[in-house]
Design a protein around this motif. Sequence first.
Motif, short mmCIF file in Angstrom:
data_model
loop_
_atom_site.label_atom_id
_atom_site.label_comp_id
_atom_site.label_asym_id
_atom_site.label_seq_id
_atom_site.Cartn_x
_atom_site.Cartn_y
_atom_site.Cartn_z
N VAL A 124 0.85 -1.19 0.00
CA VAL A 124 0.00 0.00 0.00
C VAL A 124 0.88 1.24 0.00
O VAL A 124 1.84 1.34 0.78
N GLY A 125 0.56 2.20 -0.87
CA GLY A 125 1.32 3.45 -0.92
C GLY A 125 1.36 4.00 -2.32
O GLY A 125 1.12 3.29 -3.30
N CYS A 126 1.68 5.27 -2.42
CA CYS A 126 1.78 5.93 -3.72
C CYS A 126 3.20 5.78 -4.25
O CYS A 126 4.17 6.07 -3.55
N ASN A 127 3.32 5.30 -5.50
CA ASN A 127 4.64 5.05 -6.10
C ASN A 127 5.50 4.19 -5.17
O ASN A 127 6.62 4.56 -4.80
N THR A 128 4.97 3.06 -4.80
CA THR A 128 5.63 2.18 -3.83
C THR A 128 5.98 0.85 -4.47
O THR A 128 5.16 0.24 -5.16
N GLN A 129 7.20 0.42 -4.22
CA GLN A 129 7.64 -0.91 -4.65
C GLN A 129 7.91 -1.75 -3.41
O GLN A 129 8.61 -1.31 -2.50
N ALA A 130 7.34 -2.94 -3.38
CA ALA A 130 7.55 -3.85 -2.24
C ALA A 130 8.00 -5.20 -2.78
O ALA A 130 7.33 -5.79 -3.63
#
Length: 333
Positions: A124-130
């Motif tokens: 979850v998040g804006c412009n996020t890579q996990a």
Amino acid sequence: KMVWKLVFQLMLMFQVAAAAAPIARSGCPDRCGDISIPYPFGIRKDCYMNEWFAIECNASVNPARAFISRINMEVLNISAERATATVKSPIISSNCTGREDGVPLNLTGTPFVFSRYDNVFIAVGCNTQALMTGITPNLIGCVSTCSDVKSKNFCEALLPSSLQVFNPRIEATDDNQDREGCKLAFLVNHTWFESNVSDPFSLQSRDYVPAELGWAMNVNADDPVYCRGYYNESFRSECECDGGYEGSPDLGCIDVDECKESKHSCRGLLKCVNTRGYFNCEINKLYIALIATSIESLPTRKRKREMECALVKKSAICKEEGTKGKAMVPCLR
């Protein structure tokens, strides 16, 4: 009429209760507060299959809370039929104000895995890579882009087979935008997520989400149990008692006495002797004694041949020592 209706309902309840199969070993508690504890799990010693399935029940709180002791994970539900345990899965966060970060999980060396078919990986998040680390050579993760609708700023990925490590790395994909924004990553039961979460950002106020653990039975080489691992709706091992045994691998396999149940092939002078998982056919010593007594009065040479015949189960040929070596002569009838 109301009285008879009430009596009928009570009788029906008793019948259902009597027909319900036990979920725990005999003499073992089967609940911790509102949570059922079926075998192979158990609360007391001798109630669980092995130490991995030991449950610690904290009854000092209301309602009582159950934990899988060896991995220190709180249990919300256990289904023996589906071989899954619903546990509290931590939410890993980055740059989220007012919350403590969750602790990564490592189940390596245990019989537990994150169910591939029940769970999903969410970031979850804006412009996020996990990305999930520690599971080489696999590369599992996803990238969440920015949307005008905040609740859509998340992504998801399927789990690999036999996942036992959850230690995600969360980072921004755009150095100039939302680098410091709150970001989350977690493993969650996908049905629960779809049914209960309309805005994934609301989960930053939670410490955990429900996830499903599968398990494999670990049996000793000497146990009369055959298991085969497979994937269905969850990871589990299907086990059954070996031939010559009956019962359940969960609650115990009991040796079948083929001799008592006439499930043997011993005939004539052969007596059935039960063994673990099978039987042996042995010469009945009583018959040998009777034969020996009946030929006791025969001449010495004749008696010797008759005894040899008896010991080879009425063979048509006996050995007789002659002056020029050994010769084969017909047995006396």
